[in-house]
Design a protein around this motif. Structure first.
Motif, short mmCIF file in Angstrom:
data_model
loop_
_atom_site.label_atom_id
_atom_site.label_comp_id
_atom_site.label_asym_id
_atom_site.label_seq_id
_atom_site.Cartn_x
_atom_site.Cartn_y
_atom_site.Cartn_z
N ASN A 121 24.75 -41.27 8.33
CA ASN A 121 25.01 -42.06 9.53
C ASN A 121 24.33 -43.43 9.48
N ILE A 122 23.12 -43.47 8.93
CA ILE A 122 22.41 -44.75 8.80
C ILE A 122 23.15 -45.66 7.81
N LYS A 123 23.67 -45.09 6.73
CA LYS A 123 24.43 -45.89 5.76
C LYS A 123 25.70 -46.45 6.39
N ILE A 124 26.33 -45.67 7.24
CA ILE A 124 27.53 -46.15 7.95
C ILE A 124 27.14 -47.33 8.85
N LYS A 125 26.04 -47.16 9.58
CA LYS A 125 25.55 -48.22 10.47
C LYS A 125 25.23 -49.48 9.66
N LEU A 126 24.60 -49.30 8.52
CA LEU A 126 24.25 -50.41 7.65
C LEU A 126 25.50 -51.14 7.17
N ASN A 127 26.50 -50.37 6.75
CA ASN A 127 27.75 -50.99 6.29
C ASN A 127 28.45 -51.75 7.41
N LEU A 128 28.38 -51.23 8.63
CA LEU A 128 28.97 -51.95 9.77
C LEU A 128 28.24 -53.27 10.02
N TYR A 129 26.92 -53.24 9.88
CA TYR A 129 26.16 -54.49 10.02
C TYR A 129 26.53 -55.48 8.92
N PHE A 130 26.73 -55.01 7.70
CA PHE A 130 27.14 -55.91 6.62
C PHE A 130 28.52 -56.51 6.89
N LEU A 131 29.42 -55.72 7.44
CA LEU A 131 30.74 -56.26 7.81
C LEU A 131 30.60 -57.34 8.88
N GLU A 132 29.75 -57.08 9.85
CA GLU A 132 29.51 -58.06 10.91
C GLU A 132 28.85 -59.32 10.34
N PHE A 133 27.90 -59.13 9.43
CA PHE A 133 27.24 -60.27 8.78
C PHE A 133 28.27 -61.14 8.07
N ASN A 134 29.13 -60.49 7.30
CA ASN A 134 30.17 -61.21 6.55
C ASN A 134 31.06 -62.01 7.50
N LYS A 135 31.44 -61.39 8.61
CA LYS A 135 32.28 -62.06 9.60
C LYS A 135 31.59 -63.30 10.16
N LYS A 136 30.31 -63.16 10.51
CA LYS A 136 29.56 -64.29 11.08
C LYS A 136 29.41 -65.42 10.07
N ILE A 137 29.18 -65.08 8.82
CA ILE A 137 29.07 -66.10 7.77
C ILE A 137 30.40 -66.83 7.62
N LYS A 138 31.50 -66.08 7.57
CA LYS A 138 32.83 -66.71 7.45
C LYS A 138 33.11 -67.65 8.61
N GLU A 139 32.65 -67.25 9.81
CA GLU A 139 32.86 -68.07 11.01
C GLU A 139 31.85 -69.21 11.10
N LYS A 140 30.92 -69.26 10.14
CA LYS A 140 29.85 -70.26 10.10
C LYS A 140 28.95 -70.19 11.34
N LYS A 141 28.78 -68.97 11.86
CA LYS A 141 27.86 -68.72 12.97
C LYS A 141 26.55 -68.23 12.36
N ILE A 142 25.78 -69.17 11.88
CA ILE A 142 24.61 -68.87 11.08
C ILE A 142 23.51 -68.19 11.89
N ASN A 143 23.27 -68.64 13.13
CA ASN A 143 22.27 -67.96 13.95
C ASN A 143 22.64 -66.52 14.21
N SER A 144 23.92 -66.27 14.48
CA SER A 144 24.39 -64.90 14.70
C SER A 144 24.25 -64.08 13.42
N ALA A 145 24.58 -64.69 12.28
CA ALA A 145 24.44 -64.00 10.99
C ALA A 145 22.97 -63.66 10.74
N ASP A 146 22.09 -64.57 11.13
CA ASP A 146 20.66 -64.34 10.97
C ASP A 146 20.20 -63.16 11.83
N GLN A 147 20.74 -63.06 13.04
CA GLN A 147 20.42 -61.93 13.92
C GLN A 147 20.87 -60.62 13.29
N VAL A 148 22.08 -60.62 12.78
CA VAL A 148 22.62 -59.41 12.15
C VAL A 148 21.79 -59.05 10.93
N TYR A 149 21.38 -60.04 10.14
CA TYR A 149 20.56 -59.77 8.96
C TYR A 149 19.23 -59.14 9.37
#
Length: 172
Positions: A121-149
Protein backbone atom coordinates in the motif's frame (compact mmCIF):
# COMPACT_ATOMS: atom_id res chain seq x y z
CA UNK A 1 25.34 20.77 -13.84
CA UNK A 2 22.27 19.74 -15.80
CA UNK A 3 22.67 15.99 -16.28
CA UNK A 4 19.75 15.84 -18.70
CA UNK A 5 21.81 18.02 -21.05
CA UNK A 6 24.94 15.95 -20.45
CA UNK A 7 23.13 12.76 -21.50
CA UNK A 8 21.15 14.52 -24.24
CA UNK A 9 17.78 13.36 -22.96
CA UNK A 10 14.64 15.47 -22.50
CA UNK A 11 14.42 17.29 -19.20
CA UNK A 12 11.44 15.45 -17.74
CA UNK A 13 10.69 12.97 -14.98
CA UNK A 14 9.86 9.93 -17.13
CA UNK A 15 12.96 9.22 -19.15
CA UNK A 16 13.99 6.61 -21.68
CA UNK A 17 16.31 4.51 -19.51
CA UNK A 18 17.73 2.67 -22.53
CA UNK A 19 18.75 6.00 -24.07
CA UNK A 20 20.29 7.02 -20.74
CA UNK A 21 22.31 3.79 -20.60
CA UNK A 22 23.40 4.03 -24.24
CA UNK A 23 24.45 7.66 -23.85
CA UNK A 24 26.29 6.79 -20.64
CA UNK A 25 28.39 4.18 -22.47
CA UNK A 26 29.01 6.54 -25.38
CA UNK A 27 30.20 9.28 -23.03
CA UNK A 28 32.41 6.86 -21.13
CA UNK A 29 33.93 5.62 -24.39
CA UNK A 30 34.70 9.19 -25.28
CA UNK A 31 35.88 10.55 -21.91
CA UNK A 32 36.94 7.69 -19.66
CA UNK A 33 40.63 8.16 -18.74
CA UNK A 34 41.50 4.67 -20.00
CA UNK A 35 39.81 5.23 -23.37
CA UNK A 36 40.37 8.79 -24.44
CA UNK A 37 44.04 9.05 -25.36
CA UNK A 38 42.96 10.63 -28.65
CA UNK A 39 41.57 13.71 -26.88
CA UNK A 40 43.91 16.49 -25.92
CA UNK A 41 42.66 16.53 -22.35
CA UNK A 42 45.07 16.17 -19.48
CA UNK A 43 44.68 13.26 -17.05
CA UNK A 44 42.98 15.29 -14.31
CA UNK A 45 40.42 16.72 -16.74
CA UNK A 46 39.61 13.21 -18.04
CA UNK A 47 39.06 11.97 -14.49
CA UNK A 48 36.82 14.93 -13.58
CA UNK A 49 34.68 14.46 -16.69
CA UNK A 50 34.38 10.72 -16.03
CA UNK A 51 33.33 11.42 -12.43
CA UNK A 52 30.64 13.84 -13.64
CA UNK A 53 29.36 11.25 -16.12
CA UNK A 54 29.14 8.60 -13.38
CA UNK A 55 27.49 11.00 -10.94
CA UNK A 56 24.96 12.12 -13.53
CA UNK A 57 24.14 8.56 -14.52
CA UNK A 58 23.54 7.56 -10.90
CA UNK A 59 21.31 10.59 -10.34
CA UNK A 60 19.20 10.08 -13.46
CA UNK A 61 18.76 6.31 -13.19
CA UNK A 62 17.11 6.62 -9.76
CA UNK A 63 13.64 8.17 -9.71
CA UNK A 64 14.13 9.81 -6.28
CA UNK A 65 17.39 11.53 -7.15
CA UNK A 66 16.12 12.31 -10.67
CA UNK A 67 13.07 14.06 -9.17
CA UNK A 68 15.28 16.08 -6.84
CA UNK A 69 17.63 17.02 -9.71
CA UNK A 70 14.66 18.07 -11.84
CA UNK A 71 13.42 20.28 -8.99
CA UNK A 72 16.83 21.89 -8.55
CA UNK A 73 17.08 22.68 -12.26
CA UNK A 74 13.57 24.14 -12.39
CA UNK A 75 14.04 26.17 -9.23
CA UNK A 76 17.11 27.78 -10.80
CA UNK A 77 15.33 28.25 -14.12
CA UNK A 78 12.32 29.94 -12.53
CA UNK A 79 14.39 31.62 -9.78
CA UNK A 80 12.47 29.96 -6.96
CA UNK A 81 14.30 30.22 -3.67
CA UNK A 82 11.82 29.22 -0.99
CA UNK A 83 11.52 25.65 0.16
CA UNK A 84 8.10 24.16 0.70
CA UNK A 85 7.18 23.76 4.35
CA UNK A 86 4.73 20.99 5.16
CA UNK A 87 1.40 21.66 6.76
CA UNK A 88 2.94 20.60 10.06
CA UNK A 89 -0.19 19.47 11.86
CA UNK A 90 -1.53 17.40 8.96
CA UNK A 91 1.88 15.90 8.22
CA UNK A 92 2.56 15.04 11.84
CA UNK A 93 -0.82 13.34 12.17
CA UNK A 94 -0.20 11.29 9.02
CA UNK A 95 3.31 10.43 10.17
CA UNK A 96 2.16 9.31 13.61
CA UNK A 97 -0.66 7.25 12.11
CA UNK A 98 1.68 5.42 9.74
CA UNK A 99 4.30 4.82 12.43
CA UNK A 100 1.55 3.66 14.77
CA UNK A 101 0.33 1.24 12.13
CA UNK A 102 3.83 -0.20 11.81
CA UNK A 103 4.02 -0.62 15.60
CA UNK A 104 0.63 -2.37 15.69
CA UNK A 105 1.70 -4.73 12.91
CA UNK A 106 4.93 -5.48 14.78
CA UNK A 107 2.99 -6.84 17.75
CA UNK A 108 0.49 -9.01 15.85
CA UNK A 109 0.71 -12.74 15.32
CA UNK A 110 0.36 -12.47 11.53
CA UNK A 111 2.77 -9.53 11.33
CA UNK A 112 4.71 -10.80 8.31
CA UNK A 113 1.58 -10.92 6.13
CA UNK A 114 0.36 -7.55 7.42
CA UNK A 115 3.70 -5.81 6.87
CA UNK A 116 3.75 -7.07 3.28
CA UNK A 117 0.29 -5.60 2.71
CA UNK A 118 1.37 -2.35 4.38
CA UNK A 119 4.48 -2.15 2.16
CA UNK A 120 2.40 -2.82 -0.94
CA UNK A 121 0.00 0.00 0.00
CA UNK A 122 2.86 2.40 0.75
CA UNK A 123 4.43 1.63 -2.65
CA UNK A 124 1.10 2.39 -4.32
CA UNK A 125 0.93 5.69 -2.42
CA UNK A 126 4.51 6.47 -3.43
CA UNK A 127 3.77 5.76 -7.10
CA UNK A 128 0.72 8.04 -6.95
CA UNK A 129 2.91 10.81 -5.54
CA UNK A 130 5.42 10.27 -8.36
CA UNK A 131 2.60 10.56 -10.91
CA UNK A 132 1.48 13.78 -9.27
CA UNK A 133 5.08 15.05 -9.20
CA UNK A 134 5.45 14.34 -12.91
CA UNK A 135 2.20 16.18 -13.64
CA UNK A 136 3.28 19.25 -11.65
CA UNK A 137 6.67 19.34 -13.39
CA UNK A 138 5.01 19.11 -16.82
CA UNK A 139 2.69 21.96 -15.83
CA UNK A 140 5.75 23.92 -14.62
CA UNK A 141 4.18 24.26 -11.17
CA UNK A 142 7.50 24.02 -9.40
CA UNK A 143 6.31 24.97 -5.90
CA UNK A 144 3.59 22.33 -6.12
CA UNK A 145 6.12 19.78 -7.41
CA UNK A 146 8.36 20.68 -4.47
CA UNK A 147 5.46 20.03 -2.07
CA UNK A 148 4.80 16.65 -3.65
CA UNK A 149 8.51 15.79 -3.49
CA UNK A 150 8.42 16.53 0.23
CA UNK A 151 5.62 13.98 0.58
CA UNK A 152 7.58 11.50 -1.53
CA UNK A 153 10.55 11.80 0.84
CA UNK A 154 8.30 11.33 3.85
CA UNK A 155 6.52 8.27 2.41
CA UNK A 156 9.88 6.82 1.35
CA UNK A 157 11.09 6.99 4.97
CA UNK A 158 7.95 5.15 6.07
CA UNK A 159 8.58 2.53 3.38
CA UNK A 160 12.16 2.00 4.59
CA UNK A 161 10.97 1.62 8.20
CA UNK A 162 8.38 -0.97 7.11
CA UNK A 163 10.97 -2.84 5.03
CA UNK A 164 13.32 -2.90 8.03
CA UNK A 165 10.54 -4.43 10.11
CA UNK A 166 9.94 -7.00 7.37
CA UNK A 167 13.64 -7.89 7.37
CA UNK A 168 13.58 -8.23 11.15
CA UNK A 169 10.54 -10.50 10.96
CA UNK A 170 12.20 -12.58 8.24
CA UNK A 171 15.29 -13.12 10.39
CA UNK A 172 13.32 -14.21 13.47
Amino acid sequence: MNYFNLFQIPQKFNIDKNKLINNFYELQKKYHPDNCDKNHLNENKKILISIQINKGFNILKNKFTRANHLLEINKKKYKIKEKYIFNKKKTLIEKFQLYEEIQKIKNQSNSFTKINIFIKNIKIKLNLYFLEFNKKIKEKKINSADQVYGHICFIYKILKKAQNLKNTLTNE
